[in-house]
Scaffold this motif. Structure first.
Motif, PDB file in Angstrom:
ATOM      1  N   LEU A  61       0.839  -1.207   0.000  1.00  0.00           N
ATOM      2  CA  LEU A  61       0.000   0.000   0.000  1.00  0.00           C
ATOM      3  C   LEU A  61       0.872   1.254   0.000  1.00  0.00           C
ATOM      4  CD1 LEU A  61      -2.818  -1.015   2.533  1.00  0.00           C
ATOM      5  CD2 LEU A  61      -2.718  -1.340   0.052  1.00  0.00           C
ATOM      6  N   ARG A  62       1.976   1.192   0.718  1.00  0.00           N
ATOM      7  CA  ARG A  62       2.907   2.328   0.747  1.00  0.00           C
ATOM      8  C   ARG A  62       3.532   2.550  -0.631  1.00  0.00           C
ATOM      9  NH1 ARG A  62       6.348   5.080   4.341  1.00  0.00           N
ATOM     10  NH2 ARG A  62       5.389   4.021   6.104  1.00  0.00           N
ATOM     11  N   ASP A  63       3.927   1.477  -1.282  1.00  0.00           N
ATOM     12  CA  ASP A  63       4.528   1.599  -2.619  1.00  0.00           C
ATOM     13  C   ASP A  63       3.536   2.220  -3.609  1.00  0.00           C
ATOM     14  OD1 ASP A  63       6.925   0.569  -1.814  1.00  0.00           O
ATOM     15  OD2 ASP A  63       6.652  -1.408  -2.719  1.00  0.00           O
ATOM     16  N   ILE A  64       2.291   1.819  -3.522  1.00  0.00           N
ATOM     17  CA  ILE A  64       1.257   2.364  -4.405  1.00  0.00           C
ATOM     18  C   ILE A  64       1.058   3.851  -4.133  1.00  0.00           C
ATOM     19  CG2 ILE A  64      -1.234   2.334  -4.882  1.00  0.00           C
ATOM     20  CD1 ILE A  64      -1.099  -0.727  -4.446  1.00  0.00           C
ATOM     21  N   THR A  65       0.981   4.212  -2.862  1.00  0.00           N
ATOM     22  CA  THR A  65       0.763   5.616  -2.492  1.00  0.00           C
ATOM     23  C   THR A  65       1.928   6.484  -2.931  1.00  0.00           C
ATOM     24  OG1 THR A  65      -0.498   4.883  -0.556  1.00  0.00           O
ATOM     25  CG2 THR A  65       0.240   7.173  -0.575  1.00  0.00           C
ATOM     26  N   GLU A  66       3.144   6.010  -2.691  1.00  0.00           N
ATOM     27  CA  GLU A  66       4.326   6.804  -3.049  1.00  0.00           C
ATOM     28  C   GLU A  66       4.469   6.941  -4.562  1.00  0.00           C
ATOM     29  OE1 GLU A  66       7.960   5.898  -1.107  1.00  0.00           O
ATOM     30  OE2 GLU A  66       7.095   5.919   0.901  1.00  0.00           O
ATOM     31  N   ALA A  67       4.070   5.916  -5.291  1.00  0.00           N
ATOM     32  CA  ALA A  67       4.170   5.984  -6.750  1.00  0.00           C
ATOM     33  C   ALA A  67       3.228   7.032  -7.324  1.00  0.00           C
ATOM     34  CB  ALA A  67       3.860   4.615  -7.355  1.00  0.00           C
ATOM     35  N   MET A  68       2.111   7.261  -6.659  1.00  0.00           N
ATOM     36  CA  MET A  68       1.099   8.148  -7.205  1.00  0.00           C
ATOM     37  C   MET A  68       1.209   9.589  -6.733  1.00  0.00           C
ATOM     38  SD  MET A  68      -0.564   6.581  -9.424  1.00  0.00           S
ATOM     39  CE  MET A  68      -1.650   7.977  -9.680  1.00  0.00           C
ATOM     40  N   THR A  69       1.867   9.826  -5.612  1.00  0.00           N
ATOM     41  CA  THR A  69       1.969  11.205  -5.137  1.00  0.00           C
ATOM     42  C   THR A  69       2.973  11.956  -6.000  1.00  0.00           C
ATOM     43  OG1 THR A  69       3.533  10.409  -3.458  1.00  0.00           O
ATOM     44  CG2 THR A  69       1.263  10.774  -2.767  1.00  0.00           C
ATOM     45  N   THR A  70       2.621  13.155  -6.370  1.00  0.00           N
ATOM     46  CA  THR A  70       3.440  13.953  -7.277  1.00  0.00           C
ATOM     47  C   THR A  70       4.685  14.460  -6.559  1.00  0.00           C
ATOM     48  OG1 THR A  70       1.496  14.630  -8.502  1.00  0.00           O
ATOM     49  CG2 THR A  70       3.450  15.998  -8.759  1.00  0.00           C
ATOM     50  N   ASN A  71       5.840  14.268  -7.154  1.00  0.00           N
ATOM     51  CA  ASN A  71       7.098  14.681  -6.530  1.00  0.00           C
ATOM     52  C   ASN A  71       7.810  15.752  -7.364  1.00  0.00           C
ATOM     53  OD1 ASN A  71       6.982  12.868  -4.284  1.00  0.00           O
ATOM     54  ND2 ASN A  71       7.408  11.209  -5.699  1.00  0.00           N
ATOM     55  N   GLU A  72       7.038  16.681  -7.856  1.00  0.00           N
ATOM     56  CA  GLU A  72       7.592  17.768  -8.670  1.00  0.00           C
ATOM     57  C   GLU A  72       8.154  18.854  -7.756  1.00  0.00           C
ATOM     58  OE1 GLU A  72       8.556  20.416 -11.758  1.00  0.00           O
ATOM     59  OE2 GLU A  72       8.185  18.272 -11.732  1.00  0.00           O
ATOM     60  N   SER A  73       9.392  19.234  -7.978  1.00  0.00           N
ATOM     61  CA  SER A  73       9.993  20.297  -7.178  1.00  0.00           C
ATOM     62  C   SER A  73      11.194  20.861  -7.919  1.00  0.00           C
ATOM     63  CB  SER A  73      10.435  19.757  -5.806  1.00  0.00           C
ATOM     64  OG  SER A  73      10.852  20.819  -4.975  1.00  0.00           O
ATOM     65  N   SER A  74      11.614  22.055  -7.503  1.00  0.00           N
ATOM     66  CA  SER A  74      12.827  22.644  -8.067  1.00  0.00           C
ATOM     67  C   SER A  74      13.338  23.699  -7.099  1.00  0.00           C
ATOM     68  CB  SER A  74      12.548  23.276  -9.443  1.00  0.00           C
ATOM     69  OG  SER A  74      11.591  24.307  -9.336  1.00  0.00           O
ATOM     70  N   PHE A  75      14.589  24.052  -7.232  1.00  0.00           N
ATOM     71  CA  PHE A  75      15.159  25.082  -6.373  1.00  0.00           C
ATOM     72  C   PHE A  75      14.536  26.438  -6.698  1.00  0.00           C
ATOM     73  CE2 PHE A  75      18.506  21.825  -6.260  1.00  0.00           C
ATOM     74  CZ  PHE A  75      18.702  21.730  -4.894  1.00  0.00           C
ATOM     75  N   PHE A  76      14.252  27.208  -5.649  1.00  0.00           N
ATOM     76  CA  PHE A  76      13.683  28.556  -5.785  1.00  0.00           C
ATOM     77  C   PHE A  76      12.511  28.561  -6.765  1.00  0.00           C
ATOM     78  CE2 PHE A  76      18.000  29.158  -4.231  1.00  0.00           C
ATOM     79  CZ  PHE A  76      17.789  30.041  -3.169  1.00  0.00           C
ATOM     80  N   ARG A  77      11.645  27.562  -6.619  1.00  0.00           N
ATOM     81  CA  ARG A  77      10.520  27.396  -7.541  1.00  0.00           C
ATOM     82  C   ARG A  77       9.613  28.631  -7.534  1.00  0.00           C
ATOM     83  NH1 ARG A  77       6.159  22.384  -7.301  1.00  0.00           N
ATOM     84  NH2 ARG A  77       5.040  22.880  -9.232  1.00  0.00           N
ATOM     85  N   ASP A  78       9.391  29.177  -8.705  1.00  0.00           N
ATOM     86  CA  ASP A  78       8.558  30.363  -8.940  1.00  0.00           C
ATOM     87  C   ASP A  78       9.187  31.667  -8.441  1.00  0.00           C
ATOM     88  OD1 ASP A  78       6.692  28.597 -10.022  1.00  0.00           O
ATOM     89  OD2 ASP A  78       5.663  28.371  -8.095  1.00  0.00           O
ATOM     90  N   GLN A  79      10.287  31.600  -7.734  1.00  0.00           N
ATOM     91  CA  GLN A  79      11.095  32.728  -7.274  1.00  0.00           C
ATOM     92  C   GLN A  79      10.339  33.751  -6.411  1.00  0.00           C
ATOM     93  OE1 GLN A  79      14.463  32.867  -7.407  1.00  0.00           O
ATOM     94  NE2 GLN A  79      14.168  34.600  -5.996  1.00  0.00           N
ATOM     95  N   LYS A  80       9.168  34.200  -6.841  1.00  0.00           N
ATOM     96  CA  LYS A  80       8.424  35.238  -6.122  1.00  0.00           C
ATOM     97  C   LYS A  80       8.249  34.924  -4.636  1.00  0.00           C
ATOM     98  CE  LYS A  80       5.696  38.877  -5.646  1.00  0.00           C
ATOM     99  NZ  LYS A  80       6.228  40.259  -5.649  1.00  0.00           N
ATOM    100  N   PRO A  81       7.861  33.692  -4.258  1.00  0.00           N
ATOM    101  CA  PRO A  81       7.710  33.400  -2.828  1.00  0.00           C
ATOM    102  C   PRO A  81       8.989  33.618  -2.025  1.00  0.00           C
ATOM    103  CG  PRO A  81       6.645  31.715  -4.139  1.00  0.00           C
ATOM    104  CD  PRO A  81       7.438  32.546  -5.092  1.00  0.00           C
ATOM    105  N   PHE A  82      10.125  33.383  -2.640  1.00  0.00           N
ATOM    106  CA  PHE A  82      11.394  33.565  -1.935  1.00  0.00           C
ATOM    107  C   PHE A  82      11.756  35.048  -1.835  1.00  0.00           C
ATOM    108  CE2 PHE A  82      11.270  29.320  -3.698  1.00  0.00           C
ATOM    109  CZ  PHE A  82      11.569  28.550  -2.581  1.00  0.00           C
ATOM    110  N   ASP A  83      11.412  35.805  -2.867  1.00  0.00           N
ATOM    111  CA  ASP A  83      11.575  37.260  -2.784  1.00  0.00           C
ATOM    112  C   ASP A  83      10.699  37.818  -1.664  1.00  0.00           C
ATOM    113  OD1 ASP A  83      13.303  37.171  -4.934  1.00  0.00           O
ATOM    114  OD2 ASP A  83      11.766  37.715  -6.415  1.00  0.00           O
ATOM    115  N   GLN A  84       9.474  37.318  -1.577  1.00  0.00           N
ATOM    116  CA  GLN A  84       8.571  37.753  -0.506  1.00  0.00           C
ATOM    117  C   GLN A  84       9.134  37.385   0.864  1.00  0.00           C
ATOM    118  OE1 GLN A  84       5.172  35.555  -2.015  1.00  0.00           O
ATOM    119  NE2 GLN A  84       4.003  37.450  -2.279  1.00  0.00           N
ATOM    120  N   PHE A  85       9.716  36.201   0.949  1.00  0.00           N
ATOM    121  CA  PHE A  85      10.276  35.774   2.231  1.00  0.00           C
ATOM    122  C   PHE A  85      11.387  36.723   2.664  1.00  0.00           C
ATOM    123  CE2 PHE A  85      12.868  33.331   5.158  1.00  0.00           C
ATOM    124  CZ  PHE A  85      11.925  32.669   5.930  1.00  0.00           C
ATOM    125  N   LYS A  86      12.243  37.090   1.730  1.00  0.00           N
ATOM    126  CA  LYS A  86      13.372  37.967   2.043  1.00  0.00           C
ATOM    127  C   LYS A  86      12.930  39.398   2.341  1.00  0.00           C
ATOM    128  CE  LYS A  86      17.758  39.628   0.088  1.00  0.00           C
ATOM    129  NZ  LYS A  86      18.706  39.505  -1.058  1.00  0.00           N
TER     130      LYS A  86
END
Length: 271
Positions: A61-86
């Protein structure tokens, strides 16, 4: 795939991860679950469905769940949120936490760790302003595979090319063959835990800022409401919640309100 099998997998995923799949996503289910079937020496999704119904093996069940959850990510994704943080969030915290000099940040559904490490690098660059401060960054994900990858801090050429400034690559990474290893200093600034957003969140403690970007879009309305209201309990009155650009709290919960002039940032609504 049989309709009853598709419905069974959808119910399983919704219960375990909050992920909601519509009938037009059957192709996604098939493409991601066939590798799971092969791993368990099963010849088809029909056999996988039979195994789920008969065994209810937690590892399966864990393997099935992990296979289906989206793992999309990148450094400083969309940039704006990090500018807002700073420019917005950090000055706010420095002013309002001056007495205790401590800040806690949570990167929820952190995938392979790029968001949390981006924050760690951003805060490292602000070192002079944070002298004497204790900064804690927690990254959580329901996937043990992603959490282990995040802890390792080892990324491919493709991954470091997505959003990471070349100055940060040179400053904070070391090339290891065809991959890039994040240095121990930055890795040491982030703690990672395997955690499901549908679980009780109170053991995670209080946070000043919660990043929960591009997560709620996969949940149905009741699950969105449940997660947001649980997160509201982890924030102080002046705490801040980040959501993705396509996400909102409107019509979902009255616990949060948009921060004026800051898209994607939310504060607790007055009681």
């Amino acid at each position: 795939m049989k309709v009853e099998d598709f419905d069974m997998f959808c119910t399983l995923l919704r219960q375990r991860s909050g992920l909601v799949l519509t009938s037009d996503k059957a192709y996604l289910l098939e493409s991601r679950l066939m590798p799971v079937a092969r791993k368990w020496t099963l010849k088809s999704l029909d056999e996988l469905a039979v195994a789920v119904r008969s065994k209810r093996d937690e590892a399966l069940l864990r393997d099935i769940t992990e296979a289906m959850t989206t793992n999309e990510s990148s450094f400083f994704r969309d940039q704006k949120p990090f500018d807002q943080f700073k420019q917005v969030v950090l000055p706010h915290l420095l002013a309002n936490r001056a007495a205790k000099k401590q800040i806690r940040v949570w990167s929820a559904a952190c995938s392979s760790g790029q968001e949390a490490y981006s924050l760690a690098m951003l805060l490292q660059e602000e070192g002079a302003r944070l002298a004497g401060w204790r900064i804690e960054i927690l990254g959580t994900d329901l996937s043990s595979e992603m959490v282990n990858k995040a802890r390792a801090g080892l990324y491919t050429q493709f991954e470091v090319q997505r959003g990471l400034p070349i100055t940060h690559l040179v400053k904070y990474f070391k090339q290891m063959g065809d991959k890039w290893q994040l240095n121990d200093d930055i890795r040491g600034k982030v703690q990672y835990r395997e955690y499901n957003l549908l679980s009780d969140l109170t053991p995670l403690g209080q946070f000043d800022v919660i990043f929960c970007r591009n997560v709620l879009i996969y949940f149905d309305q009741p699950t969105k409401s449940k997660v947001l209201e649980a997160m509201a309990k982890l924030l102080p009155p002046d705490g801040i919640l980040y959501l993705g650009g396509a996400e909102t709290v409107l019509g979902i919960t009255e616990k949060f309100k948009p921060m004026e002039g800051q898209r994607g940032l939310y504060t607790l609504a007055a009681k």
